[in-house]
Design an enzyme around this catalytic site. Structure first.
Site, PDB file in Angstrom:
ATOM      1  N   ARG A 167       0.843  -1.215   0.000  1.00 23.65           N
ATOM      2  CA  ARG A 167       0.000   0.000   0.000  1.00 23.65           C
ATOM      3  C   ARG A 167       0.875   1.261   0.000  1.00 23.65           C
ATOM      4  NH1 ARG A 167      -2.930  -3.668  -0.413  1.00 23.65           N
ATOM      5  NH2 ARG A 167      -5.093  -3.847   0.261  1.00 23.65           N
ATOM      6  N   SER A 241     -10.103  -0.152   3.901  1.00 24.22           N
ATOM      7  CA  SER A 241      -9.337  -0.426   5.120  1.00 24.22           C
ATOM      8  C   SER A 241      -8.823   0.888   5.688  1.00 24.22           C
ATOM      9  CB  SER A 241      -8.131  -1.312   4.808  1.00 24.22           C
ATOM     10  OG  SER A 241      -8.536  -2.589   4.405  1.00 24.22           O
ATOM     11  N   GLU A 337      -4.213   3.967   6.707  1.00 20.22           N
ATOM     12  CA  GLU A 337      -3.906   3.566   5.335  1.00 20.22           C
ATOM     13  C   GLU A 337      -4.328   4.628   4.313  1.00 20.22           C
ATOM     14  OE1 GLU A 337      -4.430   1.835   1.536  1.00 20.22           O
ATOM     15  OE2 GLU A 337      -6.175   1.958   2.853  1.00 20.22           O
TER      16      GLU A 337
HETATM   17  N1  EPU Z   1     -10.452 -10.469  10.801  1.00 15.88           N
HETATM   18  C1  EPU Z   1     -11.147 -10.557  11.982  1.00 15.88           C
HETATM   19  N2  EPU Z   1     -12.096  -9.621  12.248  1.00 15.88           N
HETATM   20  C2  EPU Z   1     -12.387  -8.620  11.384  1.00 15.88           C
HETATM   21  C3  EPU Z   1     -11.676  -8.511  10.182  1.00 15.88           C
HETATM   22  C4  EPU Z   1     -10.693  -9.458   9.913  1.00 15.88           C
HETATM   23  O1  EPU Z   1     -10.919 -11.453  12.789  1.00 15.88           O
HETATM   24  O2  EPU Z   1     -13.251  -7.815  11.701  1.00 15.88           O
HETATM   25  C5  EPU Z   1      -9.436 -11.495  10.475  1.00 15.88           C
HETATM   26  C6  EPU Z   1      -9.945 -12.410   9.358  1.00 15.88           C
HETATM   27  O3  EPU Z   1     -10.701 -13.474   9.845  1.00 15.88           O
HETATM   28  C7  EPU Z   1      -8.662 -12.865   8.724  1.00 15.88           C
HETATM   29  C8  EPU Z   1      -7.743 -11.660   8.891  1.00 15.88           C
HETATM   30  O4  EPU Z   1      -8.283 -10.886   9.952  1.00 15.88           O
HETATM   31  O5  EPU Z   1      -8.104 -13.932   9.453  1.00 15.88           O
HETATM   32  C9  EPU Z   1      -7.611 -10.858   7.628  1.00 15.88           C
HETATM   33  O6  EPU Z   1      -8.884 -10.386   7.192  1.00 15.88           O
HETATM   34  P1  EPU Z   1      -9.285 -10.228   5.635  1.00 15.88           P
HETATM   35  O7  EPU Z   1      -8.893 -11.434   4.880  1.00 15.88           O
HETATM   36  O8  EPU Z   1     -10.708  -9.779   5.574  1.00 15.88           O
HETATM   37  O9  EPU Z   1      -8.341  -9.087   5.078  1.00 15.88           O
HETATM   38  P2  EPU Z   1      -7.689  -7.804   5.753  1.00 15.88           P
HETATM   39  O10 EPU Z   1      -6.269  -8.133   6.119  1.00 15.88           O
HETATM   40  O11 EPU Z   1      -8.559  -7.300   6.846  1.00 15.88           O
HETATM   41  C10 EPU Z   1      -6.718  -6.872   3.517  1.00 15.88           C
HETATM   42  C11 EPU Z   1      -6.662  -5.559   2.791  1.00 15.88           C
HETATM   43  C12 EPU Z   1      -7.964  -5.301   2.037  1.00 15.88           C
HETATM   44  C13 EPU Z   1      -8.194  -6.435   1.076  1.00 15.88           C
HETATM   45  C14 EPU Z   1      -8.214  -7.755   1.838  1.00 15.88           C
HETATM   46  C15 EPU Z   1      -8.294  -8.944   0.928  1.00 15.88           C
HETATM   47  C16 EPU Z   1      -5.149  -4.097   3.981  1.00 15.88           C
HETATM   48  C17 EPU Z   1      -5.000  -2.903   4.876  1.00 15.88           C
HETATM   49  N3  EPU Z   1      -6.390  -4.478   3.716  1.00 15.88           N
HETATM   50  O12 EPU Z   1      -7.704  -6.761   4.537  1.00 15.88           O
HETATM   51  O13 EPU Z   1      -7.807  -4.091   1.299  1.00 15.88           O
HETATM   52  O14 EPU Z   1      -9.402  -6.274   0.360  1.00 15.88           O
HETATM   53  O15 EPU Z   1      -6.985  -7.902   2.615  1.00 15.88           O
HETATM   54  O16 EPU Z   1      -7.095  -9.092   0.247  1.00 15.88           O
HETATM   55  O17 EPU Z   1      -4.138  -4.640   3.523  1.00 15.88           O
HETATM   56  C18 EPU Z   1      -8.079  -1.730   1.346  1.00 15.88           C
HETATM   57  O18 EPU Z   1      -6.862  -1.645   1.219  1.00 15.88           O
HETATM   58  O19 EPU Z   1      -8.812  -0.699   1.418  1.00 15.88           O
HETATM   59  C19 EPU Z   1      -8.695  -3.046   1.433  1.00 15.88           C
HETATM   60  C20 EPU Z   1     -10.005  -3.219   1.618  1.00 15.88           C
END
Ligand code: EPU
Length: 341
Positions: A167, A241, A337
């Site tokens: 990012r 995010s 972010e």
């Molecule tokens: N999780 C929780 N609770 C929550 C949210 C997440 O326990 O409320 C846990 C999930 O179960 C999982 C882990 O955290 O084990 C990661 O969650 P998720 O796969 O939903 O992805 P993320 O790391 O929260 C990132 C990106 C998103 C992108 C997704 C999918 C960043 C800051 N965010 O989110 O990007 O869509 O992965 O690849 O890297 C963005 O940048 O605006 C964005 C939405």
């Protein structure tokens, strides 16, 4: 010369997906790079504070902007060549990102499908190196064209010059505010292989009983996942995010993993470990909670949402409260972010 191009005291509320109220002292919509030459020829405008606006989907407006907002509306998309292993496709910075993804898939050029439904414009994609579901834009990037707002010169950046990170790019750091990206050229692989390593994508394809997915299948799966987990900015104000997933060293990770055995983590190539900010925030009990008119989205704790009438300061207040919780519970610093203006 600049008459008709420049507007005074323009509300930015409908130009940011969080729906935050703020005014720009000056505003100009740029439909073609040549319009900038007119503006930049005038020393007064060259020296003024500037902000380049794309789709406004990764932006938090903390207050009025006492400068010139340049809204990029440069359109167009076209194939521009072919190499042994890739198709080259060029798009105007003002094109909608998801429309570009859909168009490339319809043309039979796979490669961007994991990035389906990301809000925003083509020109904003390299600024934060958008990424999702196991793919970063940098992996599909060939070059970009930009105007240097300090000199008016047209410049080209290849992948190395963009210094892409998680990012992140030079356009968020050393070159922040200096360039207006006009066009981006993507490199779409001829020998395509599906990227289905991300758990959510694998599960979605399995649920759909698709063993050998096409690029369109992956796009459909990603759209379904995003629609379930992330609020539609057209309906609920948000900027995706709100925090980056924090990266910690191995020692800090070992300590945390011993205290929280169910902590999700992603080992990084350099030996450090990336944590899931959404999980940390969720674990602190923030999911679904509000502070004034801003809330933590009930289906994804990493997304802050406008419950109606929120201002920049309300967003910052909740962000600071979350950062303090995560710091005291886990000893981890969360970094916002989106771009804060
Ligand atoms: N999780 C929780 N609770 C929550 C949210 C997440 O326990 O409320 C846990 C999930 O179960 C999982 C882990 O955290 O084990 C990661 O969650 P998720 O796969 O939903 O992805 P993320 O790391 O929260 C990132 C990106 C998103 C992108 C997704 C999918 C960043 C800051 N965010 O989110 O990007 O869509 O992965 O690849 O890297 C963005 O940048 O605006 C964005 C939405």
């Amino acid at each position: 010369m600049t008459e008709g191009l420049l507007q005074r005291g323009v509300s930015l509320q409908r130009f940011n997906t969080f729906g935050l109220p703020a005014r720009a002292a000056w505003f100009a919509a740029i439909d073609a790079p040549e319009q900038l030459a007119t503006l930049m020829a005038d020393p007064e405008w060259r020296l003024r504070r500037r902000f380049v606006l794309g789709g406004g989907s990764n932006l938090v407006l903390t207050g009025d902007f006492d400068g010139l907002v340049l809204q990029v509306r440069i359109s167009g998309r076209e194939p521009v060549g072919e190499e042994a292993d890739a198709w080259l496709v060029r798009a105007g910075a003002g094109e909608n990102w998801h429309d570009l993804v859909r168009w490339t898939l319809a043309q039979g050029w796979p490669g961007l499908e994991n990035l389906s439904l990301i809000p925003g414009t083509v020109g904003a994609a390299p600024v934060q190196n958008i990424g999702a579901y196991g793919l970063e834009m940098a992996e599909r990037f060939q070059q970009l064209e930009a105007i240097d707002l300090e000199t008016g010169a047209a410049v080209t950046f290849d992948r190395d010059a963009c210094r892409f990170g998680y990012r992140d790019s030079v356009f968020k750091k050393a070159a922040a505010g200096r360039f207006l990206i006009t066009h981006v050229t993507f490199r779409l692989p001829k020998r395509w292989r599906p990227a289905t390593g991300y758990a959510d994508v694998a599960q979605e394809l399995e649920a759909r009983r698709i063993a050998q997915p096409t690029a369109q299948d992956i796009s459909d799966a990603v759209i379904a996942i995003r629609t379930r987990k992330l609020p539609d900015p057209a309906r609920i104000g948000n900027a995706g995010s709100f925090f980056k997933n924090p990266v910690v060293d191995v020692a800090a990770f070992a300590e945390l993993a011993a205290r929280f055995p169910e902590l999700p983590y992603y080992p990084q190539p350099e030996g450090s470990v990336k944590l899931a900010a959404g999980w940390l925030i969720d674990r602190c009990g923030w999911k679904g909670r509000d502070l004034g008119p801003v809330g933590v989205y009930e289906r994804q704790a990493l997304v802050l949402v406008n419950r109606g009438g929120a201002r920049g300061e309300d967003v910052l207040r909740l962000a600071r409260a979350i950062q303090a919780s995560v710091r005291s519970t886990f000893g981890v610093e969360l970094e916002p972010e989106p771009v804060l203006l």
